[in-house]
Design a protein around this motif. Structure first.
Motif, mmCIF file in Angstrom:
data_model
loop_
_atom_site.group_PDB
_atom_site.id
_atom_site.type_symbol
_atom_site.label_atom_id
_atom_site.label_comp_id
_atom_site.label_asym_id
_atom_site.label_seq_id
_atom_site.Cartn_x
_atom_site.Cartn_y
_atom_site.Cartn_z
ATOM 1 N N VAL A 3 47.424 47.129 50.205
ATOM 2 C CA VAL A 3 48.257 46.633 49.105
ATOM 3 C C VAL A 3 47.943 45.167 48.821
ATOM 4 C CG1 VAL A 3 50.630 46.155 48.393
ATOM 5 C CG2 VAL A 3 50.093 48.300 49.543
ATOM 6 N N VAL A 4 47.783 44.376 49.876
ATOM 7 C CA VAL A 4 47.473 42.951 49.714
ATOM 8 C C VAL A 4 46.105 42.790 49.052
ATOM 9 C CG1 VAL A 4 47.078 40.778 50.935
ATOM 10 C CG2 VAL A 4 48.916 42.296 51.664
ATOM 11 N N ILE A 5 45.126 43.575 49.488
ATOM 12 C CA ILE A 5 43.797 43.517 48.877
ATOM 13 C C ILE A 5 43.878 43.876 47.407
ATOM 14 C CG2 ILE A 5 41.516 44.619 48.846
ATOM 15 C CD1 ILE A 5 41.674 44.721 51.925
ATOM 16 N N ASN A 6 44.609 44.924 47.085
ATOM 17 C CA ASN A 6 44.737 45.341 45.681
ATOM 18 C C ASN A 6 45.456 44.299 44.832
ATOM 19 O OD1 ASN A 6 43.327 47.739 46.007
ATOM 20 N ND2 ASN A 6 45.165 48.895 46.535
ATOM 21 N N ILE A 7 46.409 43.596 45.402
ATOM 22 C CA ILE A 7 47.082 42.516 44.676
ATOM 23 C C ILE A 7 46.080 41.413 44.342
ATOM 24 C CG2 ILE A 7 48.753 40.619 44.927
ATOM 25 C CD1 ILE A 7 50.555 42.650 46.441
ATOM 26 N N PHE A 8 45.240 41.054 45.306
ATOM 27 C CA PHE A 8 44.247 40.011 45.047
ATOM 28 C C PHE A 8 43.155 40.478 44.086
ATOM 29 C CE2 PHE A 8 46.254 37.838 48.577
ATOM 30 C CZ PHE A 8 46.213 36.524 48.135
ATOM 31 N N VAL A 9 42.824 41.771 44.113
ATOM 32 C CA VAL A 9 41.882 42.301 43.114
ATOM 33 C C VAL A 9 42.491 42.152 41.722
ATOM 34 C CG1 VAL A 9 40.785 44.404 42.243
ATOM 35 C CG2 VAL A 9 40.671 43.868 44.668
ATOM 36 N N GLY A 10 43.776 42.473 41.590
ATOM 37 C CA GLY A 10 44.463 42.308 40.307
ATOM 38 C C GLY A 10 44.464 40.861 39.850
ATOM 39 N N LEU A 11 44.728 39.937 40.765
ATOM 40 C CA LEU A 11 44.707 38.516 40.413
ATOM 41 C C LEU A 11 43.297 38.057 40.045
ATOM 42 C CD1 LEU A 11 47.107 37.114 43.157
ATOM 43 C CD2 LEU A 11 47.567 37.332 40.708
ATOM 44 N N HIS A 12 42.292 38.621 40.710
ATOM 45 C CA HIS A 12 40.900 38.294 40.397
ATOM 46 C C HIS A 12 40.562 38.756 38.966
ATOM 47 C CE1 HIS A 12 36.962 37.007 41.816
ATOM 48 N NE2 HIS A 12 36.418 38.113 41.316
ATOM 49 N N ILE A 13 41.038 39.938 38.613
ATOM 50 C CA ILE A 13 40.812 40.458 37.255
ATOM 51 C C ILE A 13 41.549 39.612 36.229
ATOM 52 C CG2 ILE A 13 41.242 42.439 35.740
ATOM 53 C CD1 ILE A 13 40.644 44.201 38.233
ATOM 54 N N ILE A 14 42.735 39.150 36.549
ATOM 55 C CA ILE A 14 43.465 38.258 35.638
ATOM 56 C C ILE A 14 42.681 36.962 35.437
ATOM 57 C CG2 ILE A 14 45.535 36.802 35.446
ATOM 58 C CD1 ILE A 14 47.083 39.158 36.747
ATOM 59 N N GLY A 15 42.073 36.451 36.495
ATOM 60 C CA GLY A 15 41.250 35.245 36.379
ATOM 61 C C GLY A 15 40.065 35.451 35.452
ATOM 62 N N ILE A 16 39.360 36.570 35.599
ATOM 63 C CA ILE A 16 38.205 36.827 34.734
ATOM 64 C C ILE A 16 38.672 37.046 33.302
ATOM 65 C CG2 ILE A 16 37.993 39.329 35.020
ATOM 66 C CD1 ILE A 16 35.017 37.069 35.036
ATOM 67 N N ALA A 17 39.824 37.669 33.122
ATOM 68 C CA ALA A 17 40.356 37.865 31.779
ATOM 69 C C ALA A 17 40.686 36.529 31.123
ATOM 70 C CB ALA A 17 41.601 38.753 31.816
ATOM 71 N N SER A 18 41.212 35.605 31.885
ATOM 72 C CA SER A 18 41.531 34.281 31.362
ATOM 73 C C SER A 18 40.271 33.524 30.969
ATOM 74 C CB SER A 18 42.323 33.499 32.410
ATOM 75 O OG SER A 18 42.618 32.208 31.956
ATOM 76 N N LEU A 49 37.700 31.991 41.800
ATOM 77 C CA LEU A 49 37.117 31.417 43.012
ATOM 78 C C LEU A 49 38.034 31.624 44.216
ATOM 79 C CD1 LEU A 49 34.798 29.752 44.283
ATOM 80 C CD2 LEU A 49 36.145 27.715 43.755
ATOM 81 N N VAL A 50 39.293 31.266 44.058
ATOM 82 C CA VAL A 50 40.239 31.367 45.171
ATOM 83 C C VAL A 50 40.460 32.821 45.574
ATOM 84 C CG1 VAL A 50 42.644 30.967 45.848
ATOM 85 C CG2 VAL A 50 41.370 29.182 44.644
ATOM 86 N N THR A 51 40.707 33.694 44.590
ATOM 87 C CA THR A 51 40.964 35.096 44.936
ATOM 88 C C THR A 51 39.711 35.776 45.477
ATOM 89 O OG1 THR A 51 40.583 35.799 42.633
ATOM 90 C CG2 THR A 51 42.873 35.369 43.309
ATOM 91 N N GLY A 52 38.538 35.381 44.996
ATOM 92 C CA GLY A 52 37.296 35.942 45.524
ATOM 93 C C GLY A 52 37.097 35.597 46.985
ATOM 94 N N ILE A 53 37.354 34.350 47.325
ATOM 95 C CA ILE A 53 37.228 33.924 48.725
ATOM 96 C C ILE A 53 38.242 34.671 49.599
ATOM 97 C CG2 ILE A 53 37.546 31.977 50.300
ATOM 98 C CD1 ILE A 53 36.339 30.204 48.032
ATOM 99 N N VAL A 54 39.463 34.809 49.106
ATOM 100 C CA VAL A 54 40.491 35.536 49.865
ATOM 101 C C VAL A 54 40.091 36.999 50.030
ATOM 102 C CG1 VAL A 54 42.881 36.358 49.787
ATOM 103 C CG2 VAL A 54 42.367 33.979 49.250
ATOM 104 N N LEU A 55 39.544 37.600 48.975
ATOM 105 C CA LEU A 55 39.127 38.999 49.058
ATOM 106 C C LEU A 55 38.017 39.204 50.090
ATOM 107 C CD1 LEU A 55 39.223 40.048 45.312
ATOM 108 C CD2 LEU A 55 40.509 41.102 47.183
ATOM 109 N N VAL A 56 37.082 38.289 50.151
ATOM 110 C CA VAL A 56 36.022 38.394 51.156
ATOM 111 C C VAL A 56 36.642 38.336 52.549
ATOM 112 C CG1 VAL A 56 34.036 37.199 52.162
ATOM 113 C CG2 VAL A 56 34.156 37.532 49.694
ATOM 114 N N GLY A 57 37.527 37.389 52.767
ATOM 115 C CA GLY A 57 38.174 37.273 54.072
ATOM 116 C C GLY A 57 38.991 38.494 54.447
#
Length: 117
Positions: A3-18, A49-57
């Motif tokens: 669930v946490v990973i999916n939340i960060f994927v969603g935030l990553h997509i919001i970043g690319i959309a922005s 950048l931030v969500t990508g780094i978190v997703l890798v971790g």
């Protein structure tokens, strides 16, 4: 943890959309030579950048195998985008080739993420 990973994927997509949305809103202005980097583009790139780094971790913590070459290329492209947007963020207008390069790099980053398996 999924669930946490999916939340960060969603935030990553919001970043690319922005980032991409900010670029697309300035397309008409780019044709007129008055395009500028809007704050949404900077915030989107930083979010990515931030969500990508978190997703890798998070994925490493879960024991998932990661394509480090792909991630390194995506990170390098994003850092170039972020540097260009950050340096030119306060200028009233940005040259069309530079502005177009940010858009092309953004789209390239999307296709790297989606097509490189």
């Amino acid at each position: 943890m999924d669930v946490v990973i999916n939340i960060f994927v969603g935030l990553h997509i919001i970043g690319i959309a922005s980032l991409l949305g900010g670029f697309l809103t300035q397309m008409k202005a780019m044709g007129a030579g008055t395009a500028r980097f809007v704050p949404a583009m900077l915030h989107g790139a930083l979010t990515m950048l931030v969500t990508g780094i978190v997703l890798v971790g998070l994925n490493q913590a879960e024991g998932h195998s990661l394509n480090t070459v792909k991630l390194g290329i995506k990170m390098a492209v994003l850092v170039v985008i972020l540097a260009l947007v950050y340096v030119k963020r306060d200028e009233e207008k940005v040259d069309a080739p530079l502005f177009g390069a940010v858009g092309a790099l953004t789209v390239a980053n999307i296709f790297i993420a989606v097509l490189w398996t």
